[in-house]
Design a protein around this motif. Structure first.
Motif, PDB file in Angstrom:
ATOM      1  N   THR A   1       0.835  -1.196   0.000  1.00  0.00           N
ATOM      2  CA  THR A   1       0.000   0.000   0.000  1.00  0.00           C
ATOM      3  C   THR A   1       0.871   1.247   0.000  1.00  0.00           C
ATOM      4  O   THR A   1       1.787   1.361   0.821  1.00  0.00           O
ATOM      5  N   TYR A   2       0.562   2.187  -0.916  1.00  0.00           N
ATOM      6  CA  TYR A   2       1.330   3.422  -1.025  1.00  0.00           C
ATOM      7  C   TYR A   2       0.391   4.621  -1.117  1.00  0.00           C
ATOM      8  O   TYR A   2      -0.601   4.576  -1.844  1.00  0.00           O
ATOM      9  N   PRO A   3       0.718   5.691  -0.420  1.00  0.00           N
ATOM     10  CA  PRO A   3      -0.066   6.918  -0.593  1.00  0.00           C
ATOM     11  C   PRO A   3       0.378   7.608  -1.881  1.00  0.00           C
ATOM     12  O   PRO A   3       1.565   7.816  -2.108  1.00  0.00           O
ATOM     13  N   VAL A   4      -0.558   7.917  -2.734  1.00  0.00           N
ATOM     14  CA  VAL A   4      -0.261   8.588  -4.005  1.00  0.00           C
ATOM     15  C   VAL A   4      -0.824  10.003  -3.903  1.00  0.00           C
ATOM     16  O   VAL A   4      -2.005  10.182  -3.622  1.00  0.00           O
ATOM     17  N   THR A   5       0.024  10.992  -4.115  1.00  0.00           N
ATOM     18  CA  THR A   5      -0.403  12.383  -3.988  1.00  0.00           C
ATOM     19  C   THR A   5      -0.015  13.189  -5.219  1.00  0.00           C
ATOM     20  O   THR A   5       0.874  12.793  -5.977  1.00  0.00           O
ATOM     21  N   ILE A   6      -0.687  14.321  -5.385  1.00  0.00           N
ATOM     22  CA  ILE A   6      -0.323  15.256  -6.445  1.00  0.00           C
ATOM     23  C   ILE A   6      -0.694  16.661  -5.995  1.00  0.00           C
ATOM     24  O   ILE A   6      -1.750  16.866  -5.405  1.00  0.00           O
ATOM     25  N   PRO A   7       0.186  17.628  -6.240  1.00  0.00           N
ATOM     26  CA  PRO A   7      -0.172  19.009  -5.932  1.00  0.00           C
ATOM     27  C   PRO A   7      -1.153  19.531  -6.978  1.00  0.00           C
ATOM     28  O   PRO A   7      -1.055  19.190  -8.159  1.00  0.00           O
ATOM     29  N   VAL A   8      -2.117  20.326  -6.539  1.00  0.00           N
ATOM     30  CA  VAL A   8      -3.109  20.898  -7.445  1.00  0.00           C
ATOM     31  C   VAL A   8      -3.247  22.389  -7.166  1.00  0.00           C
ATOM     32  O   VAL A   8      -2.946  22.860  -6.073  1.00  0.00           O
ATOM     33  N   ASN A   9      -3.695  23.116  -8.166  1.00  0.00           N
ATOM     34  CA  ASN A   9      -3.927  24.547  -7.978  1.00  0.00           C
ATOM     35  C   ASN A   9      -5.340  24.920  -8.399  1.00  0.00           C
ATOM     36  O   ASN A   9      -5.603  26.027  -8.814  1.00  0.00           O
TER      37      ASN A   9
END
Length: 133
Positions: A53-61
């Motif tokens: 299990t891995y946390p997947v993130t992305i910055p958004v604006n």
């Protein structure tokens, strides 16, 4: 009585005004994700493990749902999950299912982020500890 051409001009002007106001209210409504998907640093530092299990993130604006995808070249993309951003970040949990090199990307407001290459190998472990070789 208002002539047809005058009425059409008024309608066009009103539509332009509405569009302008909408752009001021939601300036980033059509912005793409603000970076690449980050699946964190796996313990083995080079590969991710199946079943781990891995946390997947992305910055958004921008506001709006963000959907996360995994794709192996030559195969259809697999939906991972979606999130409504909290602050400037959207995240889901990713569990790789198959071995192989894949790309992770996110889509927000119809625009995709640049793909992130991930190498998935056999995962070993349990209780939050997982290794891949």
């Amino acid at each position: 009585m208002v002539r047809h051409s005058t009425r059409a001009g008024l309608v066009a002007a009103l539509m332009c005004l509405i569009a302008g106001v909408a752009m001021l209210v939601a300036p980033g409504a059509h912005a793409a994700p603000a970076g690449r998907v980050d699946a964190g640093v796996p313990l083995s530092s080079a590969v991710y493990g199946t079943g781990c299990t891995y946390p997947v993130t992305i910055p958004v604006n921008s506001s709006g749902w963000v959907s996360f995808w995994e794709v192996k070249p030559g195969l259809p993309a697999r939906f991972i999950g979606r999130d409504l951003p909290s602050g400037a970040l959207a995240s889901v949990t990713w569990v790789p299912r198959r071995i192989g090199d894949k790309y992770l990307y996110a889509v927000q407001n119809g625009k995709a982020s640049p793909p992130t290459l991930v190498k998935v190998r056999q995962g070993y472990g349990s209780n939050g500890t997982c290794f891949a070789f």
